[in-house]
Design a protein around this motif. Structure first.
Motif, PDB file in Angstrom:
ATOM      1  N   PHE A 122      34.179 -85.002 -59.262  1.00 31.25           N
ATOM      2  CA  PHE A 122      32.857 -84.401 -59.191  1.00 31.25           C
ATOM      3  C   PHE A 122      31.926 -85.042 -60.213  1.00 31.25           C
ATOM      4  N   PRO A 166      29.031 -70.802 -61.787  1.00 30.75           N
ATOM      5  CA  PRO A 166      29.512 -69.578 -61.118  1.00 30.75           C
ATOM      6  C   PRO A 166      30.523 -68.798 -61.962  1.00 30.75           C
ATOM      7  N   GLN A 167      31.309 -69.507 -62.775  1.00 41.31           N
ATOM      8  CA  GLN A 167      32.274 -68.802 -63.616  1.00 41.31           C
ATOM      9  C   GLN A 167      31.656 -68.307 -64.916  1.00 41.31           C
ATOM     10  N   HIS A 212      41.896 -65.696 -52.794  1.00 38.78           N
ATOM     11  CA  HIS A 212      41.470 -66.280 -54.067  1.00 38.78           C
ATOM     12  C   HIS A 212      42.702 -66.487 -54.960  1.00 38.78           C
ATOM     13  N   LYS A 246      32.676 -60.415 -55.580  1.00 33.92           N
ATOM     14  CA  LYS A 246      32.164 -61.412 -54.638  1.00 33.92           C
ATOM     15  C   LYS A 246      32.756 -62.788 -54.944  1.00 33.92           C
ATOM     16  N   LEU A 247      32.891 -63.088 -56.222  1.00 39.34           N
ATOM     17  CA  LEU A 247      33.425 -64.398 -56.613  1.00 39.34           C
ATOM     18  C   LEU A 247      34.952 -64.417 -56.602  1.00 39.34           C
ATOM     19  N   GLY A 248      35.555 -63.294 -56.245  1.00 38.36           N
ATOM     20  CA  GLY A 248      37.013 -63.265 -56.163  1.00 38.36           C
ATOM     21  C   GLY A 248      37.680 -63.254 -57.526  1.00 38.36           C
ATOM     22  N   LEU A 249      36.925 -62.861 -58.558  1.00 35.79           N
ATOM     23  CA  LEU A 249      37.481 -62.946 -59.905  1.00 35.79           C
ATOM     24  C   LEU A 249      38.276 -61.694 -60.277  1.00 35.79           C
ATOM     25  N   ILE A 250      38.129 -60.622 -59.493  1.00 39.32           N
ATOM     26  CA  ILE A 250      38.976 -59.447 -59.748  1.00 39.32           C
ATOM     27  C   ILE A 250      39.708 -59.034 -58.480  1.00 39.32           C
ATOM     28  N   HIS A 279      36.821 -68.887 -58.374  1.00 38.20           N
ATOM     29  CA  HIS A 279      35.811 -68.248 -57.533  1.00 38.20           C
ATOM     30  C   HIS A 279      35.842 -68.755 -56.090  1.00 38.20           C
ATOM     31  N   ASN A 317      44.782 -74.970 -62.862  1.00 36.80           N
ATOM     32  CA  ASN A 317      43.336 -75.194 -62.936  1.00 36.80           C
ATOM     33  C   ASN A 317      42.648 -75.079 -61.582  1.00 36.80           C
ATOM     34  N   ARG A 368      27.279 -81.600 -60.240  1.00 40.26           N
ATOM     35  CA  ARG A 368      28.026 -80.787 -59.281  1.00 40.26           C
ATOM     36  C   ARG A 368      29.014 -79.881 -59.992  1.00 40.26           C
ATOM     37  N   PHE A 381      48.049 -80.079 -62.651  1.00 39.36           N
ATOM     38  CA  PHE A 381      48.180 -79.687 -64.057  1.00 39.36           C
ATOM     39  C   PHE A 381      49.219 -78.585 -64.223  1.00 39.36           C
ATOM     40  N   ARG A 388      28.609 -76.054 -59.108  1.00 41.30           N
ATOM     41  CA  ARG A 388      29.600 -75.497 -58.177  1.00 41.30           C
ATOM     42  C   ARG A 388      30.775 -74.845 -58.906  1.00 41.30           C
ATOM     43  N   ILE A 389      31.113 -75.347 -60.075  1.00 38.57           N
ATOM     44  CA  ILE A 389      32.345 -74.899 -60.742  1.00 38.57           C
ATOM     45  C   ILE A 389      32.051 -74.073 -61.998  1.00 38.57           C
ATOM     46  N   ALA A 398      39.943 -80.404 -64.029  1.00 38.06           N
ATOM     47  CA  ALA A 398      40.212 -80.393 -62.590  1.00 38.06           C
ATOM     48  C   ALA A 398      39.031 -80.994 -61.837  1.00 38.06           C
ATOM     49  N   ALA A 399      37.828 -80.623 -62.245  1.00 37.41           N
ATOM     50  CA  ALA A 399      36.638 -81.152 -61.568  1.00 37.41           C
ATOM     51  C   ALA A 399      36.558 -82.669 -61.736  1.00 37.41           C
ATOM     52  N   GLY A 402      40.224 -76.595 -68.739  1.00 37.33           N
ATOM     53  CA  GLY A 402      40.962 -77.056 -67.560  1.00 37.33           C
ATOM     54  C   GLY A 402      40.096 -77.134 -66.309  1.00 37.33           C
ATOM     55  N   GLN A 403      39.055 -76.314 -66.244  1.00 44.14           N
ATOM     56  CA  GLN A 403      38.167 -76.361 -65.083  1.00 44.14           C
ATOM     57  C   GLN A 403      37.391 -77.676 -65.058  1.00 44.14           C
TER      58      GLN A 403
END
Ligand SMILES: Nc1ncnc2c1ncn2[C@@H]1O[C@H](COP(=O)(O)OP(=O)(O)OP(=O)(O)O)[C@@H](O)[C@H]1O
Ligand SMILES: [Mg+2]
Lengths: 272, 223
Positions: free
Chosen positions: B129, B141-142, A161, B219-223, A119, A115, B133, A111, B137-138, B123-124, B119-120
């Motif tokens: 998926f 968590p977000q 990440h 922990k989730l790598g978001l920052i 996480h 996307n 799922r 895309f 999984r996607i 992509a899934a 977009g998530q």
């Protein structure tokens, strides 16, 4: 939908079955007809570029092939099998979710805005679907993913990440992620449009390598005319939801026949 | 009657109140656990393709959110038996408070789920998926980090609402303080202690939630 489905074959047979066939495909949003009785074939191993003005339906073509959108008329075939439909009592009926999941396995997509799953690390992004959709062991999926990340030149970023990666790096992870599912058809929707000019080359190099070394069938929407010209087997110029003109890159860019193609090309060339 | 705080009495009733604090914490914890899970069910139920289901769940959530908790507690405990459903105070209380907060949490989750970019999902879907799922999984968590602040507020909220369970005789802090008061005719010390205990638990919890929130994001790598 009152379309007579008997006009469409249950599957494509013969010597040169295309990898992808759009047959009389129509897509509309309410009154807006976005694709108008589209016919398009992509042969196995062929790289086809899609160019055209904004709103001409380029993205829509890819989204329908990825089954992110349903179609309003016609049939799409992949590898000879109907994608948007399935056979029931000798006629084609709209595909069930089960049929779509079976057919989608052959198609991968990248895309404009990557996307990626924010996480998950780069390698986790690539492993997720092989493990949870294909049922590979974690070890197997990890090996496959590391190999692909190496191919796209990111072996030193596997545990990062997405928030720690540049746009070019993120797009390369996205390509590796799609390839990890071993699709037969890869779709690229303006994968370099969101990138800074200096990193566009990282991504186009990866696509170039895919064309050179892998026998993938590819459909690429792009605004990079130079790249399309260099890499494509065929270029399709979209206008108003139809293919206005198509041909080899030399024909289409060197000697466009239709006035709209000429206008579009000279406008883009001027813009640089 | 002047201000006569009696320390000896204070220390005499403290153990009993601390014991009741355990019940309060248990009630808040159990009620919250129910609310967290049930709230997710209510949120997801409003996102299915079924219009009827979405509409029905929406109405139930709205109804629960617009009526008082104490009424719901009374309702489950006293009206249930008329339909042959006889539940203990604890069970009734947990159902009522769990359901009440589930409907609030479902709104928090809904906001969190909607904040995940389209977009998530695409992509899934492109990676084939299944819907389940994709959620687990996607999407969830977000959706979690933006929901945590709201979830934390309601954790403190449910804790502060546990005294309402005293109306049907759950032996939590308020109920115990009332009992002490009617036995000894002294209300100042037990009620003050209850207030202090609530304060001493609420304040650090709110701070801990903020720490937890940034820990999860990291922990989730978001920052
Ligand atoms: N979900 C939607 N609802 C309504 N209209 C839509 C939707 N998606 C696309 N369209 C319309 O369909 C037309 C074709 O859109 P599409 O995204 O395929 O264009 P495009 O050729 O990819 O354009 P661009 O170069 O700007 O990306 C546009 O007019 C667009 O506004
Ligand atoms: Mg587009």
């Amino acid at each position: 939908m009152s379309e007579d489905m008997s006009a469409y074959p249950l599957r494509l047979e013969g010597d040169d079955v295309p990898m992808v066939r759009f047959m009389n495909v129509t897509k509309s949003y309410g009154a807006l007809v976005v694709l108008d009785s589209l016919d398009l074939d992509v042969a196995a191993g062929e790289m086809v570029s899609v160019i055209g003005p904004s709103g001409s339906g380029k993205t829509t073509v890819l989204r329908m092939l990825m089954t992110l959108e349903t179609i309003n008329g016609g049939v799409i075939y992949v590898d000879g099998q109907p994608l948007t439909h399935m056979e029931k009592n000798g006629v084609l009926v709209p595909a069930s979710e089960k049929h779509l999941r079976k057919m989608r396995a052959d198609i991968g997509m990248c895309f404009q805005h990557f996307n990626l799953f924010p996480h998950m690390t780069a390698v986790e992004n690539c492993m997720e679907a092989p493990v949870h959709v294909l049922g590979l062991s974690k070890k197997e999926a990890r090996e496959r993913s590391l190999e692909l990340l190496q191919m796209v030149g990111l072996e030193d970023k596997v545990d990062q990440h997405p928030s720690r990666l540049s746009g070019g790096q993120q797009q390369r992870v996205a390509i590796a992620r799609a390839l990890a599912m071993r699709p037969k058809v890869m779709l690229f929707d303006e994968v370099t449009s969101a990138l800074d000019p200096e990193v566009i080359g990282e991504v186009t190099n990866v696509i170039r390598e895919l064309v050179d070394k892998h026998n993938l069938t590819m459909l690429m929407v792009t605004h990079q005319m130079g790249f399309a010209k260099e890499i494509s087997d065929r270029v399709c110029f979209f206008f108003g939801g139809k293919i206005e003109e198509q041909g080899s890159p030399d024909e289409l860019f060197g000697n466009p026949q239709k006035e709209r193609t000429q206008q579009f090309l000279s406008a883009v060339m001027e813009a640089g | 009657m002047g201000f006569d705080w009696r320390w000896d009495f204070t220390f005499e009733i403290l153990p009993r109140l601390l014991l009741a604090t355990l019940n309060t914490l248990l009630a808040a914890g159990l009620g919250y656990a129910i609310a967290v899970v049930l709230g997710l069910v209510l949120a997801l139920a409003q996102r299915t393709p079924s219009r009827v289901l979405t509409r029905a769940v929406r109405e139930v959530v709205e109804f629960i959110r617009s009526t008082p908790l104490v009424l719901q507690i009374f309702f489950v405990y006293y009206v249930g038996p008329q339909f042959g459903i006889r539940l203990s105070p604890w069970t009734s209380g947990m159902i009522a408070i769990g359901l009440h907060y589930a409907s609030y949490l479902s709104e928090v989750y809904r906001g969190g789920l909607e904040s995940v970019p389209k977009g998530q999902w695409e992509a899934a879907r492109a990676l084939n998926f299944s819907t389940a799922r994709t959620y687990f999984r996607i999407i969830i968590p977000q959706a979690l980090p933006p929901s945590l602040a709201g979830m934390g507020n309601y954790l403190v909220g449910i804790f502060k609402d546990t005294p309402m369970l005293s109306v049907i005789g759950v032996a939590e802090l308020m109920h115990t303080a009332n009992a002490i008061g009617s036995e000894s005719y002294r209300f100042l010390e037990p009620y003050t202690l209850v207030g202090v205990i609530f304060l001493l638990i609420s304040l650090p919890t709110a701070a801990l939630i903020r720490v937890f929130e940034s820990w999860v994001r990291k922990k989730l790598g978001l920052i």
